[in-house]
Design a protein around this motif. Structure first.
Motif, mmCIF file in Angstrom:
data_model
loop_
_atom_site.group_PDB
_atom_site.id
_atom_site.type_symbol
_atom_site.label_atom_id
_atom_site.label_comp_id
_atom_site.label_asym_id
_atom_site.label_seq_id
_atom_site.Cartn_x
_atom_site.Cartn_y
_atom_site.Cartn_z
ATOM 1 N N ILE A 70 7.782 -8.743 2.543
ATOM 2 C CA ILE A 70 7.568 -7.364 2.996
ATOM 3 C C ILE A 70 6.529 -6.777 2.056
ATOM 4 N N ILE A 71 5.344 -6.501 2.589
ATOM 5 C CA ILE A 71 4.191 -6.199 1.747
ATOM 6 C C ILE A 71 3.556 -4.868 2.140
ATOM 7 N N ALA A 72 3.188 -4.086 1.141
ATOM 8 C CA ALA A 72 2.440 -2.842 1.346
ATOM 9 C C ALA A 72 1.101 -2.969 0.634
ATOM 10 N N ARG A 73 0.027 -2.595 1.334
ATOM 11 C CA ARG A 73 -1.302 -2.680 0.731
ATOM 12 C C ARG A 73 -1.871 -1.305 0.383
ATOM 13 N N LYS A 74 -1.130 -0.268 0.748
ATOM 14 C CA LYS A 74 -1.504 1.102 0.392
ATOM 15 C C LYS A 74 -0.209 1.923 0.407
ATOM 16 N N ASP A 75 -0.288 3.226 0.642
ATOM 17 C CA ASP A 75 0.942 4.016 0.706
ATOM 18 C C ASP A 75 1.779 3.523 1.873
ATOM 19 N N LEU A 102 6.311 1.521 -13.706
ATOM 20 C CA LEU A 102 5.192 2.449 -13.584
ATOM 21 C C LEU A 102 5.392 3.717 -14.410
ATOM 22 N N ASN A 103 6.525 3.774 -15.124
ATOM 23 C CA ASN A 103 6.852 4.942 -15.960
ATOM 24 C C ASN A 103 6.863 6.244 -15.156
ATOM 25 N N LEU A 104 7.480 6.186 -13.968
ATOM 26 C CA LEU A 104 7.592 7.346 -13.102
ATOM 27 C C LEU A 104 9.031 7.839 -13.091
ATOM 28 N N HIS A 105 9.187 9.155 -12.942
ATOM 29 C CA HIS A 105 10.520 9.747 -13.017
ATOM 30 C C HIS A 105 10.843 10.550 -11.762
ATOM 31 N N GLY A 106 12.107 10.436 -11.333
ATOM 32 C CA GLY A 106 12.575 11.139 -10.161
ATOM 33 C C GLY A 106 13.618 10.311 -9.445
ATOM 34 N N GLU A 107 13.931 10.690 -8.228
ATOM 35 C CA GLU A 107 14.930 9.970 -7.438
ATOM 36 C C GLU A 107 14.244 8.947 -6.536
ATOM 37 N N VAL A 108 14.634 7.684 -6.680
ATOM 38 C CA VAL A 108 14.087 6.624 -5.844
ATOM 39 C C VAL A 108 14.792 6.644 -4.484
ATOM 40 N N ASP A 128 4.484 7.920 -3.774
ATOM 41 C CA ASP A 128 4.604 6.667 -3.045
ATOM 42 C C ASP A 128 4.431 5.524 -4.039
ATOM 43 N N LEU A 129 5.486 4.740 -4.252
ATOM 44 C CA LEU A 129 5.456 3.727 -5.311
ATOM 45 C C LEU A 129 4.452 2.608 -5.031
ATOM 46 N N ALA A 130 4.299 2.226 -3.768
ATOM 47 C CA ALA A 130 3.323 1.184 -3.441
ATOM 48 C C ALA A 130 1.906 1.658 -3.732
ATOM 49 N N LEU A 131 1.637 2.919 -3.424
ATOM 50 C CA LEU A 131 0.307 3.470 -3.680
ATOM 51 C C LEU A 131 0.030 3.559 -5.174
ATOM 52 N N GLU A 132 1.026 3.948 -5.951
ATOM 53 C CA GLU A 132 0.841 4.033 -7.405
ATOM 54 C C GLU A 132 0.560 2.658 -8.011
ATOM 55 N N LYS A 134 -0.869 0.182 -6.395
ATOM 56 C CA LYS A 134 -2.217 -0.139 -5.938
ATOM 57 C C LYS A 134 -3.273 0.536 -6.810
ATOM 58 N N LYS A 135 -3.040 1.804 -7.126
ATOM 59 C CA LYS A 135 -3.982 2.552 -7.966
ATOM 60 C C LYS A 135 -4.105 1.916 -9.352
ATOM 61 N N LYS A 136 -2.989 1.465 -9.886
ATOM 62 C CA LYS A 136 -2.974 0.969 -11.262
ATOM 63 C C LYS A 136 -3.495 -0.460 -11.378
ATOM 64 N N TYR A 137 -3.172 -1.308 -10.407
ATOM 65 C CA TYR A 137 -3.500 -2.736 -10.548
ATOM 66 C C TYR A 137 -4.420 -3.267 -9.442
ATOM 67 N N ASN A 138 -4.757 -2.415 -8.473
ATOM 68 C CA ASN A 138 -5.615 -2.823 -7.352
ATOM 69 C C ASN A 138 -5.079 -4.076 -6.663
ATOM 70 N N LEU A 139 -3.787 -4.077 -6.460
ATOM 71 C CA LEU A 139 -3.107 -5.192 -5.799
ATOM 72 C C LEU A 139 -2.116 -4.650 -4.774
ATOM 73 N N PRO A 140 -1.805 -5.445 -3.755
ATOM 74 C CA PRO A 140 -0.719 -5.054 -2.847
ATOM 75 C C PRO A 140 0.606 -5.134 -3.608
ATOM 76 N N PHE A 141 1.659 -4.622 -2.999
ATOM 77 C CA PHE A 141 2.973 -4.788 -3.625
ATOM 78 C C PHE A 141 3.881 -5.549 -2.680
ATOM 79 N N VAL A 142 4.576 -6.531 -3.246
ATOM 80 C CA VAL A 142 5.504 -7.376 -2.473
ATOM 81 C C VAL A 142 6.933 -6.906 -2.770
#
Length: 219
Positions: A70-75, A102-108, A128-132, A134-142
């Motif tokens: 299950i892969i996201a390439r953006k938000d 990603l050192n992000l805080h809040g409710e998942v 959006d965790l997938a977008l973050e 992507k921004k940081k590593y320029n990779l999709p998220f699996v």
């Protein structure tokens, strides 16, 4: 073969494909019966209660797997962080770990309930965790991979013809999922454009990076 089903919208094309591809009514009933949320399915596979299924990436370490996930390439809109007090989503291990990496805080919030929240609360700025990632590593998220304990050849044969672009969601199934999730059919179809399933070089690199970070964090 006992196949575990994550009963979320993000795997709808796979489940529609499997219904058409698998001729055995017994296997079809097992696929529908062994359904749950990601964290629970992880445990079922580890305990040998299911033979295969889409397993959270963080739990796939050391498991045999095929090149599907299950892969996201953006938000992606279905794995979000709501501003406020830190809170994990009990249904997900990977997304909880991703927020911390990603050192992000809040409710998942993940899955259909996250997608519903996104559409019903346009004035709330969510992360959006997938977008973050992507921004940081320029990779999709699996978020998950298709793992198996046995019957790997059977599973590979079943999946070899899967092509997301060729899968048409029947209207009655779309209406069923829409009614159950309180998300419009239009928004479901738009959302599915954001999900991919083929794991290639970029996805393997992303998965390896995530698992390395997760290990470093003690997950």
């Amino acid at each position: 073969m006992i196949f575990a089903k994550i009963d979320f919208i993000n795997l709808l094309p796979v489940h529609v494909y499997l219904k058409k591809r698998i001729q055995s009514s017994q296997i079809k009933s097992i696929i529908n019966y062994k359904k749950s949320y990601p964290a629970k399915i992880n445990k079922k596979l580890k305990k040998g209660k299911v033979d295969s299924g889409f397993i959270s990436s963080i739990a796939s370490r050391g498991e045999k797997r095929l090149d599907y996930g299950i892969i996201a390439r953006k938000d992606v809109r279905s794995v979000i962080l709501i501003p406020g007090k830190d809170k994990d989503d009990y249904q997900s291990e990977t997304s909880n770990a991703l927020a911390k990496i990603l050192n992000l805080h809040g409710e998942v919030l993940i899955g259909d309930k996250a997608l519903k929240f996104f559409h019903e609360n346009p004035d709330i700025k969510v992360v959006d965790l997938a977008l973050e990632w992507k921004k940081k590593y320029n990779l999709p998220f699996v978020f998950a991979t298709l793992c198996y304990r046995k019957n790997g050849k059977m599973l590979k044969d079943i999946m070899k013809s899967f092509n997301k672009k060729e899968v048409k969601i029947p209207q009655y199934i779309l209406k069923e999922y829409s009614k159950r999730s309180n998300i419009s059919g239009k928004n479901i179809l738009e959302y599915l454009k954001r999900i991919d399933y083929d794991i290639k070089n970029a996805e393997k690199k992303a998965l390896k990076k995530f698992l390395t970070f997760a290990k470093q964090k003690g997950f």
